[in-house]
Scaffold this active site. Structure first.
Site, PDB file in Angstrom:
ATOM      1  N   LYS A  32       0.837  -1.201   0.000  1.00 32.57           N
ATOM      2  CA  LYS A  32       0.000   0.000   0.000  1.00 32.57           C
ATOM      3  C   LYS A  32       0.875   1.255   0.000  1.00 32.57           C
ATOM      4  O   LYS A  32       0.654   2.193  -0.779  1.00 32.57           O
ATOM      5  CB  LYS A  32      -0.914  -0.006   1.230  1.00 32.57           C
ATOM      6  CG  LYS A  32      -1.846   1.163   1.270  1.00 32.57           C
ATOM      7  CD  LYS A  32      -2.785   1.091   2.454  1.00 32.57           C
ATOM      8  CE  LYS A  32      -3.859   0.044   2.209  1.00 32.57           C
ATOM      9  NZ  LYS A  32      -4.779  -0.127   3.312  1.00 32.57           N
ATOM     10  N   ARG A 101      -3.215   2.895   8.838  1.00 34.14           N
ATOM     11  CA  ARG A 101      -3.600   1.651   8.150  1.00 34.14           C
ATOM     12  C   ARG A 101      -2.409   0.726   8.000  1.00 34.14           C
ATOM     13  O   ARG A 101      -1.314   1.175   7.700  1.00 34.14           O
ATOM     14  CB  ARG A 101      -4.083   1.950   6.731  1.00 34.14           C
ATOM     15  CG  ARG A 101      -5.372   2.690   6.642  1.00 34.14           C
ATOM     16  CD  ARG A 101      -5.568   3.132   5.196  1.00 34.14           C
ATOM     17  NE  ARG A 101      -6.730   3.963   5.053  1.00 34.14           N
ATOM     18  CZ  ARG A 101      -7.920   3.518   4.670  1.00 34.14           C
ATOM     19  NH1 ARG A 101      -8.085   2.256   4.352  1.00 34.14           N
ATOM     20  NH2 ARG A 101      -8.931   4.341   4.566  1.00 34.14           N
ATOM     21  N   GLY A 110      -8.070  -6.895   4.591  1.00 28.58           N
ATOM     22  CA  GLY A 110      -8.916  -6.969   5.788  1.00 28.58           C
ATOM     23  C   GLY A 110      -8.355  -7.810   6.921  1.00 28.58           C
ATOM     24  O   GLY A 110      -9.035  -8.031   7.916  1.00 28.58           O
ATOM     25  N   MET A 112      -5.614  -7.185   8.753  1.00 26.56           N
ATOM     26  CA  MET A 112      -4.988  -6.433   9.850  1.00 26.56           C
ATOM     27  C   MET A 112      -5.821  -5.181  10.139  1.00 26.56           C
ATOM     28  O   MET A 112      -6.896  -5.020   9.601  1.00 26.56           O
ATOM     29  CB  MET A 112      -3.550  -6.103   9.477  1.00 26.56           C
ATOM     30  CG  MET A 112      -2.673  -7.342   9.480  1.00 26.56           C
ATOM     31  SD  MET A 112      -0.989  -6.973   9.073  1.00 26.56           S
ATOM     32  CE  MET A 112      -1.095  -6.575   7.364  1.00 26.56           C
ATOM     33  N   ARG A 345      -3.612  -1.135  -6.099  1.00 28.48           N
ATOM     34  CA  ARG A 345      -2.808  -2.360  -6.006  1.00 28.48           C
ATOM     35  C   ARG A 345      -3.261  -3.294  -7.111  1.00 28.48           C
ATOM     36  O   ARG A 345      -4.366  -3.127  -7.657  1.00 28.48           O
ATOM     37  CB  ARG A 345      -2.966  -3.027  -4.648  1.00 28.48           C
ATOM     38  CG  ARG A 345      -4.388  -3.418  -4.336  1.00 28.48           C
ATOM     39  CD  ARG A 345      -4.521  -3.952  -2.932  1.00 28.48           C
ATOM     40  NE  ARG A 345      -5.920  -4.126  -2.585  1.00 28.48           N
ATOM     41  CZ  ARG A 345      -6.381  -4.309  -1.372  1.00 28.48           C
ATOM     42  NH1 ARG A 345      -5.561  -4.341  -0.361  1.00 28.48           N
ATOM     43  NH2 ARG A 345      -7.666  -4.475  -1.146  1.00 28.48           N
ATOM     44  N   HIS A 468     -16.327  -8.302   1.052  1.00 28.59           N
ATOM     45  CA  HIS A 468     -15.267  -9.145   1.608  1.00 28.59           C
ATOM     46  C   HIS A 468     -15.387 -10.588   1.109  1.00 28.59           C
ATOM     47  O   HIS A 468     -14.418 -11.193   0.663  1.00 28.59           O
ATOM     48  CB  HIS A 468     -15.352  -9.086   3.143  1.00 28.59           C
ATOM     49  CG  HIS A 468     -14.382  -9.983   3.825  1.00 28.59           C
ATOM     50  ND1 HIS A 468     -14.707 -11.253   4.218  1.00 28.59           N
ATOM     51  CD2 HIS A 468     -13.077  -9.810   4.110  1.00 28.59           C
ATOM     52  CE1 HIS A 468     -13.650 -11.808   4.763  1.00 28.59           C
ATOM     53  NE2 HIS A 468     -12.642 -10.948   4.717  1.00 28.59           N
ATOM     54  N   SER A 800      12.751 -44.009 -19.493  1.00 34.78           N
ATOM     55  CA  SER A 800      11.608 -43.288 -18.940  1.00 34.78           C
ATOM     56  C   SER A 800      11.629 -43.512 -17.427  1.00 34.78           C
ATOM     57  O   SER A 800      11.611 -44.658 -16.965  1.00 34.78           O
ATOM     58  CB  SER A 800      10.308 -43.806 -19.545  1.00 34.78           C
ATOM     59  OG  SER A 800       9.223 -43.159 -18.924  1.00 34.78           O
ATOM     60  N   CYS A 868       7.477 -40.873 -16.410  1.00 30.91           N
ATOM     61  CA  CYS A 868       6.068 -41.263 -16.518  1.00 30.91           C
ATOM     62  C   CYS A 868       5.460 -41.567 -15.155  1.00 30.91           C
ATOM     63  O   CYS A 868       4.312 -41.973 -15.062  1.00 30.91           O
ATOM     64  CB  CYS A 868       5.898 -42.440 -17.473  1.00 30.91           C
ATOM     65  SG  CYS A 868       6.757 -43.910 -16.920  1.00 30.91           S
ATOM     66  N   TYR A 888      11.006 -34.926 -22.368  1.00 30.08           N
ATOM     67  CA  TYR A 888       9.566 -34.722 -22.160  1.00 30.08           C
ATOM     68  C   TYR A 888       9.164 -35.167 -20.757  1.00 30.08           C
ATOM     69  O   TYR A 888       9.936 -35.853 -20.057  1.00 30.08           O
ATOM     70  CB  TYR A 888       8.742 -35.512 -23.199  1.00 30.08           C
ATOM     71  CG  TYR A 888       8.835 -37.007 -23.003  1.00 30.08           C
ATOM     72  CD1 TYR A 888       7.948 -37.670 -22.162  1.00 30.08           C
ATOM     73  CD2 TYR A 888       9.822 -37.753 -23.635  1.00 30.08           C
ATOM     74  CE1 TYR A 888       8.048 -39.030 -21.947  1.00 30.08           C
ATOM     75  CE2 TYR A 888       9.929 -39.121 -23.438  1.00 30.08           C
ATOM     76  CZ  TYR A 888       9.034 -39.753 -22.583  1.00 30.08           C
ATOM     77  OH  TYR A 888       9.140 -41.095 -22.349  1.00 30.08           O
TER      78      TYR A 888
HETATM   79  C1  PEP Z   1       6.363 -45.812 -11.910  1.00 30.48           C
HETATM   80  O1  PEP Z   1       6.795 -46.690 -11.187  1.00 30.48           O
HETATM   81  O2  PEP Z   1       6.638 -44.618 -11.765  1.00 30.48           O
HETATM   82  C2  PEP Z   1       5.455 -46.127 -13.025  1.00 30.48           C
HETATM   83  C3  PEP Z   1       5.059 -45.207 -13.867  1.00 30.48           C
HETATM   84  O3  PEP Z   1       5.007 -47.406 -13.084  1.00 30.48           O
HETATM   85  P1  PEP Z   1       3.798 -47.962 -12.180  1.00 30.48           P
HETATM   86  O4  PEP Z   1       3.227 -46.816 -11.443  1.00 30.48           O
HETATM   87  O5  PEP Z   1       2.868 -48.591 -13.121  1.00 30.48           O
HETATM   88  O6  PEP Z   1       4.539 -48.930 -11.308  1.00 30.48           O
END
Ligand code: PEP
Ligand code: MG
Length: 930
Positions: A32, A101, A110, A112, A345, A468, A800, A868, A888
């Site tokens: 403020k 204030r 609101g 304080m 603000r 409020h 993965s 994954c 990814y």
């Molecule tokens: C994992 O282990 O991260 C995986 C993706 O396989 P699951 O969860 O099927 O064991």
């Protein structure tokens, strides 16, 4: 001497101390204070003020008294204000009144304290009366000070002041405060002074400087009040920031009908529409508007009554929005036709508004696309994909007469829950009884925030879009309807009544924060489609464009230089289609075993498991092959042109068999009853299941170990994958299959299994005479595989990270049990900062991943790397994946939009710093020295 106080014209000094950072300015003088300083510099009409720093607050908290020099600096600053305004503090002939204030670095609306009209005393009130010419105004101002000072500074209960006022109004037959006359207020001042004396055993202070000193201390203390602490817990604001205190010349919106006060947002905080949204009241003080007690008028109408002021106001707010490049939440007062800005603000907003405003402002050229992306949080995106009421169900509910009332659609979204009429009960029912609750109140106050946060939705019968309840609900993404005035709430009988029907505490209602409608009972909800949310689609497209930039990541040669791609975990074509529509550009995990559980397939799977010979197994598997081929065909078709990673069977086989305990019970019952038909089969099945029993099945015969023990299953799967891929190719679909071997612990396992599977792939493509790209790779979910990645990558063309198992095996915590067990205590005790199954443990599991990538790519520079496990949809884990060089992340289709945003955030945060150009001037062409 430490500088504790900054005057209205000292913005440059604060900037200097903050090293030029505006964030640093806010840390010193609060949001403020920073806004007021900045507005003053820009020539906006702001009443003269000074700000006591957050450091002063912290010093006060530590020592329990003002730090050395603070009070003198306040007195000096006050003198400057007197000079600027031509008024004098405590002087009845030209009295100066001030407000005190709070204002922390981050806005805590609101939470304080505020004290207005400081400087009023028995002597000064006469001066105010003479100067204003209004006895009514003067006595009203005085009673407000005594009440606020009593409750805020001296902790007197509100009711002690409210009761006598109500009694007087009742006696006089008044309904609202506006009917009170000058002599009534004068009488109330007398009563209030007595109340003050009774409650505090002291006279109301007649020394204005004492008032200011105590008020400053009370605002400091309110930093550690329950409301403020609860709010900080809920929003993650740090406890050690402290609050600044703004001491500002009072201007009055309640002097006459040519005065007024209001609050406004420069864009609609609910929808994001580019349209000023605000409320004002004539002849009123600020809290009358915010509290939602009096019915306000919408800001456009100000133009009718005070066209000049309105035009000036619109000009200033437009300038402020451009200056801050964000939607502003402003407070203003008009004193006898003169406009004063009291605050600006960045406005709180719903997720929907946040996205629309960011995208619109980028299109208007106010901010860049990158800034637009940075302003949106993963939680915003998540909220937009949360359930909404089903249109059909809504119409049906209306036809069935379930409609209760309509109010202001203050915070969008759908909420279904049991109603409770106070914050404590709503919170208790939500937390202890695990109920879905809706908090219902006439209007809310800062003390109610804990009940709101715990509830699914909020409903009030009073107040408007800036009340409020509305502001807080929007901030926390809680669906909220306010001002549903048809609802009469009886707090004593714990019931609300609307047009003859009544709903009792504990009964269900449905609140539609998007339309403002409220229904009795439970209305079904559905998940909104992403495609219909054009601004969000645009924003995510910009996010993808950032990740697609070729130079967004600095990385060793051969490593990805673009940002992360987002793939999805999907087992069925319908999931794949959803993932694609949510923006996934690959399938990172198809868990094939899910397909084995389908009713017509399970008996075949069980037959396969029970058969004692390889031939018997193959026979059953041949029956399964067409099913699997069809599954994969559908996936390839849905993901035309994109990679699809199919994981070969992973779980231990007992998971496909009937429950051992239940079977045992059946067998015993049949034996006791002497039933013989089918008994032998059941006994043999029980024997087979018993023989499969393992003490630690998650560490047992599963994943690649199972494939090595019974290669026929994965051989069938690979044949099905390649036959489907070949068929799709012939139909013109571009397939990119990637076969994933789970649970590898040693490269030798791959050496055993992978070549046989590759042979099948080759055979099928030759048989079918088609060519397409494919890969064979492995999951990294056992620490040993990560540590020996150099060898694993010799055969594996991709890694993965199965971080569910990798976390389980790295910590040695069971992923099935730990979260409902000791992990709760571990987090409570601070042994673990976060749940490692939700957010990747960078220091342990994360390091193993980093190691695996570095060593894997040392063997195979173009090694494709993904994740994954569940962490693939968690923003913090996504950032880590970006940092260590993943290609990814893969997550559930519903989390894909959040992951796209998080990937862009990571890319922007870690983008390479451009190399500085040499400071030395270039030699002119042709004049280079030899
Ligand atoms: C994992 O282990 O991260 C995986 C993706 O396989 P699951 O969860 O099927 O064991
Ligand atoms: Mg796993």
């Amino acid at each position: 001497m430490t500088k504790w106080v900054y005057l209205f014209n000292e913005v440059e000094r604060v900037e200097k101390i903050a090293g030029g950072s505006w964030d640093g300015v806010k840390a010193i003088v609060g949001g403020k204070g920073a806004g007021l300083l900045d507005m003053t510099r820009a020539g906006v009409p702001v009443p003269p003020f000074f700000t006591v720093t957050t450091q002063a607050c912290n010093a006060y908290q530590k020592a329990g008294k003002f730090p050395k020099g603070l009070w003198d600096q306040e007195l000096n600053a006050l003198k400057q204000i007197e000079r600027k305004t031509g008024k004098k503090f405590g002087d009845p002939s030209r009295p100066l009144l001030v407000s005190c204030r709070s204002g922390a670095k981050f806005s805590m609306p609101g939470m304080m304290n505020t004290i207005l009209n400081i400087g009023l005393t028995d002597a000064v009130v006469d001066g105010i009366l003479r100067n204003s010419g209004s006895a009514r105004f003067a006595w009203d101002a005085y009673r407000r000070l005594i009440e606020m000072f009593g409750t805020v500074v001296m902790d007197v209960a509100d009711e002690a002041f409210e009761r006598p006022l109500e009694e007087l109004k009742h006696r006089k037959g008044y309904k609202v405060d506006i009917e009170m006359k000058a002599e009534d207020w004068e009488q109330i001042v007398g009563v209030y002074k007595k109340v003050y004396k009774n409650e505090t055993s002291q006279e109301f202070p007649q020394d204005p400087y004492k008032q200011l000193e105590l008020a400053t201390q009370a605002v400091f203390r309110s930093w550690n009040g329950k409301r403020a602490v609860d709010y900080r817990r809920a929003t993650g604001i740090s406890d050690d920031l402290g609050t600044a205190v703004n001491i500002c010349t009072m201007v009055f919106g309640n002097m006459d009908q040519n005065s007024g006060t209001g609050v406004a947002f420069t864009r609609d905080p609910s929808t994001g529409e580019r349209k000023m949204l605000g409320d004002y009241l004539l002849d009123a003080q600020g809290e009358d508007v915010v509290a939602g007690i009096r019915n306000t008028d919408s800001i456009e109408n100000l133009g009718k009554f005070m066209p000049v002021v309105y035009r000036q106001f619109m000009g200033i707010t437009e300038k402020l929005e451009k200056h801050y490049r964000d939607m502003q939440d402003v407070e203003f007062t008009i004193e006898r036709g003169k406009l004063w800005m009291l605050q600006t603000r960045n406005g709180k907003r719903t997720a929907k508004a946040a996205v629309k405003i960011a995208v619109d402002m980028a299109k208007e050229g106010l901010i860049t696309r990158e800034q637009a992306i940075s302003r949106i949080t993963p939680e915003n995106v998540d909220a937009l994909l949360h359930p909404q009421f089903d249109d059909v169900a809504m119409t049906k509910a209306e036809k069935e007469g379930k409609f209760l009332a309509k109010g202001v659609n203050a915070s969008p979204g759908a909420a279904v829950g049991q109603i409770y009429f106070d914050a404590d009960t709503a919170e208790k029912m939500a937390k202890e009884s695990k109920q879905a609750t809706i908090m219902v109140r006439p209007f809310t106050k800062p003390d109610d925030v804990h009940g709101m946060i715990a509830s699914q939705g909020v409903l009030t019968s009073e107040g408007g879009a800036t009340s409020h309840a509305a502001v807080v609900a929007r901030q926390f993404g809680i669906p909220c309807v306010v001002g549903a005035s048809a609802i009469k709430i009886d707090l004593e009988r714990r019931i609300m009544e609307v047009n003859g029907s009544s709903v009792r505490e504990g009964e269900w209602i449905s609140v539609n924060g998007t339309t403002g409608k409220v229904f009795v009972g439970k209305i079904p909800m559905s998940t909104p489609s992403l495609e219909e949310q054009t601004e969000l689609m645009t924003l995510l497209k910009w996010a993808d464009e950032i990740c697609a930039r070729k130079d967004i990541r600095s990385a060793p040669k051969g490593w990805p230089r673009r940002g992360l791609q987002v793939w999805a975990n999907a087992d069925y074509p319908k999931d794949a289609r959803r993932a694609r529509s949510y923006g996934a550009v690959g399938i990172g995990l198809c868990r094939t075993e899910h397909m084995f559980f389908e009713p017509e397939r399970l008996p075949i799977v069980q037959r396969m498991i029970l058969s004692k010979t390889s031939e018997g197994r193959t026979e059953a598997l041949n029956e399964l092959l067409p099913y699997q081929r069809k599954d994969f065909d559908g996936l390839f078709e849905a993901m035309d042109g994109y990679p699809v990673i199919i994981r070969l069977i992973d779980p231990p086989l007992h998971e496909f068999m009937p429950d051992e305990e239940k079977l045992f019970e059946d067998v015993v019952t049949m034996r006791v009853r002497g039933e013989t038909v089918g008994l032998a089969e059941k006994e043999s099945l029980l024997g087979a299941i018993k023989s499969m029993h393992e003490s630690n099945p998650m560490m047992g015969l599963r994943g690649v170990r199972l494939s090595i023990s019974m290669p026929e299953i994965v051989e069938m799967q690979v044949r099905a994958i390649f036959e489907a891929a070949a068929d799709c190719t012939k139909r013109g679909i571009v397939v990119k299959p990637e076969v994933m071997i789970p649970l590898t612990g040693t490269a030798k396992e791959l050496e055993w299994i992978q070549p046989r599977l590759v042979r099948i792939a080759k055979t099928v493509t030759e048989e079918k005479q088609v060519k397409f790209h494919y890969k064979f790779g492995t999951m990294i979910e056992i620490p040993r595989a990560a540590v020996t990645a150099t060898e694993v990558a010799v055969l594996a063309e991709f890694f993965s990270f199965g971080t569910n198992d990798l976390t389980q095996m790295t910590y040695g915590y069971s992923r099935d049990d730990a979260e409902r067990n000791f992990l709760i205590t571990y987090q409570e005790q601070g042994i673990l900062e976060k749940n490692p199954f939700q957010s990747l443990d960078r220091a342990g599991v994360g390091k193993l991943m980093e190691w695996a990538i570095t060593n894997g790519r040392a063997t195979r520079p173009d090694l494709e790397v993904g994740i994954c496990g569940e962490h693939g949809g968690d923003p913090d884990s996504i950032e880590w994946c970006h940092m260590i060089g993943n290609n990814y992340v893969s997550c559930s289709p519903f989390r894909v939009p959040v992951a796209r945003l998080a990937a862009a955030h990571a890319a922007l945060k870690h983008r390479p710093v451009p190399r500085k150009k040499s400071a030395r001037p270039k030699a002119a062409k042709g004049k280079r020295k030899k």
